[in-house]
Design a protein around this motif. Structure first.
Motif, short mmCIF file in Angstrom:
data_model
loop_
_atom_site.label_atom_id
_atom_site.label_comp_id
_atom_site.label_asym_id
_atom_site.label_seq_id
_atom_site.Cartn_x
_atom_site.Cartn_y
_atom_site.Cartn_z
N ILE A 44 19.40 -27.37 3.24
CA ILE A 44 21.49 -27.36 2.92
C ILE A 44 21.53 -25.47 2.82
O ILE A 44 20.82 -24.94 2.54
N PRO A 92 17.01 -16.78 10.85
CA PRO A 92 17.60 -17.02 11.24
C PRO A 92 18.60 -15.77 10.33
O PRO A 92 18.74 -16.57 9.54
N THR A 129 26.15 -24.07 13.58
CA THR A 129 25.93 -25.17 12.97
C THR A 129 27.00 -26.30 11.68
O THR A 129 27.75 -25.20 11.98
N ILE A 177 26.35 -26.61 8.73
CA ILE A 177 25.75 -26.08 7.40
C ILE A 177 26.82 -25.20 6.47
O ILE A 177 26.47 -25.40 5.71
P1 NDP Z 1 23.01 -28.15 9.92
O1 NDP Z 1 23.23 -28.90 8.85
O2 NDP Z 1 23.63 -28.30 11.08
O3 NDP Z 1 21.26 -28.95 10.18
C1 NDP Z 1 20.80 -29.65 8.71
C2 NDP Z 1 19.60 -30.99 8.76
O4 NDP Z 1 18.72 -31.02 7.67
C3 NDP Z 1 20.47 -31.99 9.51
O5 NDP Z 1 19.35 -32.57 10.87
C4 NDP Z 1 19.88 -32.89 8.76
O6 NDP Z 1 19.99 -34.18 8.45
C5 NDP Z 1 18.84 -31.92 7.35
N1 NDP Z 1 18.85 -32.31 6.22
C6 NDP Z 1 19.30 -31.46 5.24
N2 NDP Z 1 18.80 -32.47 3.59
C7 NDP Z 1 17.82 -33.44 4.56
C8 NDP Z 1 17.82 -34.52 3.49
N3 NDP Z 1 17.97 -34.28 2.22
N4 NDP Z 1 16.73 -35.50 3.59
C9 NDP Z 1 16.66 -35.02 5.52
N5 NDP Z 1 17.44 -34.50 6.00
C10 NDP Z 1 17.94 -33.63 5.15
O7 NDP Z 1 22.24 -27.25 9.60
P2 NDP Z 1 21.70 -25.97 9.88
O8 NDP Z 1 20.56 -26.58 11.25
O9 NDP Z 1 21.76 -24.74 10.28
O10 NDP Z 1 19.77 -25.82 9.25
C11 NDP Z 1 18.62 -25.56 9.75
C12 NDP Z 1 17.98 -25.08 8.95
O11 NDP Z 1 17.85 -23.49 9.56
C13 NDP Z 1 18.08 -24.70 7.01
O12 NDP Z 1 16.82 -24.57 6.91
C14 NDP Z 1 18.47 -23.50 6.97
O13 NDP Z 1 18.60 -23.41 5.77
C15 NDP Z 1 18.37 -23.10 7.85
N6 NDP Z 1 18.91 -21.89 8.65
C16 NDP Z 1 20.59 -22.04 8.79
C17 NDP Z 1 21.10 -21.31 9.31
C18 NDP Z 1 22.75 -20.93 9.68
O14 NDP Z 1 23.44 -19.92 9.55
N7 NDP Z 1 23.18 -22.40 10.13
C19 NDP Z 1 20.97 -19.28 9.46
C20 NDP Z 1 19.55 -19.39 8.00
C21 NDP Z 1 19.00 -20.38 8.57
P3 NDP Z 1 21.48 -35.40 8.38
O15 NDP Z 1 22.67 -34.20 9.75
O16 NDP Z 1 21.32 -36.01 9.64
O17 NDP Z 1 22.15 -35.38 7.30
#
Ligand code: NDP
Length: 264
Positions: free
Chosen positions: A101, A192, A197, A199
């Motif tokens: 997150i 990245p 996404t 986030i």
């Molecule tokens: P999203 O918000 O699209 O996805 C986040 C994912 O993490 C979801 O599947 C969510 O599950 C899951 N998640 C979060 N908290 C929990 C929890 N407590 N238990 C289980 N699952 C959890 O974000 P991104 O795909 O962008 O993020 C993925 C990774 O990439 C993260 O670690 C983020 O820090 C990293 N990142 C992202 C960037 C960006 O710009 N998008 C850049 C750099 C790094 P659910 O939806 O089912 O709650």
């Protein structure tokens, strides 16, 4: 000698557990892995979204997908996620830690509750699931790919706890890589930059601010745009494959050159 030289790298028959597979980078990675022939255990909180990813993966790869709903900050859930994966497939070859997150705050605007929530999700949960997965990865001489961030290697205003958490992930990657190398388990990170996404919206950005942020990448990112999940998934697939057989302890920026840029 490893079986190298197959494009992204074949993952046929490899059992991969991917956290955060219900959205964004984790979901994109699941789809990429399924095309490369991996057998998947997918985890996320939102059951409907997790099932949607699983259904697409089954169509793309032909292998049945195991979806395990769970919250990675709940210890019992993490134990269940790893146990169900290994019981179902009998082995584990690859762990992709993508669940995470983002929060936006400075030291003046933060709270300890916010700090704990972010650190528990981005660091403690990743530590816990890796800890439980490692004995199985040792058995298969498998590997781990952590989804860190450009925020792990560079500092940004208004992202204090997130930057701290991703620096911790990078140090975790490097230390685990050294500790597990004698067992032939590789550990790498991808870092990245801005990737489209959910986030940022989940961190509280309204639609207008989010669009402005994406637009601003024309200036802040040398390649002049944000990234797409497939561009991150491709590197995760490479690192997880035999093509990366001599790579461990690496943090690979996938950020259009953001980490080498200085403001002018
Ligand atoms: P999203 O918000 O699209 O996805 C986040 C994912 O993490 C979801 O599947 C969510 O599950 C899951 N998640 C979060 N908290 C929990 C929890 N407590 N238990 C289980 N699952 C959890 O974000 P991104 O795909 O962008 O993020 C993925 C990774 O990439 C993260 O670690 C983020 O820090 C990293 N990142 C992202 C960037 C960006 O710009 N998008 C850049 C750099 C790094 P659910 O939806 O089912 O709650």
């Amino acid at each position: 000698m490893a079986d190298i030289g197959h494009g992204l790298g074949r993952l046929a028959g490899k059992v991969a557990l991917i956290t955060g597979a219900s959205s964004g980078i984790g979901a994109g990675t699941a789809k990429m892995f399924s095309k490369l022939g991996a057998k998947l255990a997918l985890s996320g909180r939102n059951e409907d979204n997790l099932k949607k990813t699983g259904d697409v993966c089954e169509k793309l790869g032909g292998n049945k997908v195991l979806c395990i709903q769970g919250d990675v900050t709940i210890e019992e859930d993490v134990k269940r996620i790893v146990e169900e994966t290994v019981t179902h497939y009998g082995q584990l070859d690859i762990l992709v830690n993508s669940a995470g997150i983002l929060t936006l705050e400075t030291i003046e605007t933060t709270s300890l509750e916010q700090y704990d929530k972010l650190m528990n999700t981005n660091v403690r949960a990743l530590y816990h699931i890796t800890m439980l997965a490692v004995p199985h990865l040792i058995n298969t001489k498998g590997n781990i790919v952590n989804v860190s961030s450009v925020n792990g290697i560079r500092s940004f205003p208004n992202m204090l706890t997130y930057c701290m958490s991703k620096s911790a992930v990078d140090q975790f990657t490097r230390c685990c890589a050294l500790d597990l190398a004698p067992k032939q388990v590789r550990v790498n990170s991808v870092n990245p930059g801005a990737v489209v996404t959910e986030i940022h919206r989940r961190a509280g950005l309204d639609e207008e601010t989010y669009q402005k942020y994406l637009e601003h990448t024309k200036i802040t990112y040398p390649l002049g745009r944000p990234g797409q999940v497939e561009e991150v998934a491709a590197m995760i697939a490479f690192l997880a494959s035999e093509n990366a057989s001599f790579i461990t302890g690496a943090q690979i920026p996938i950020d259009g050159g953001r980490h080498v840029a200085c403001p002018r």
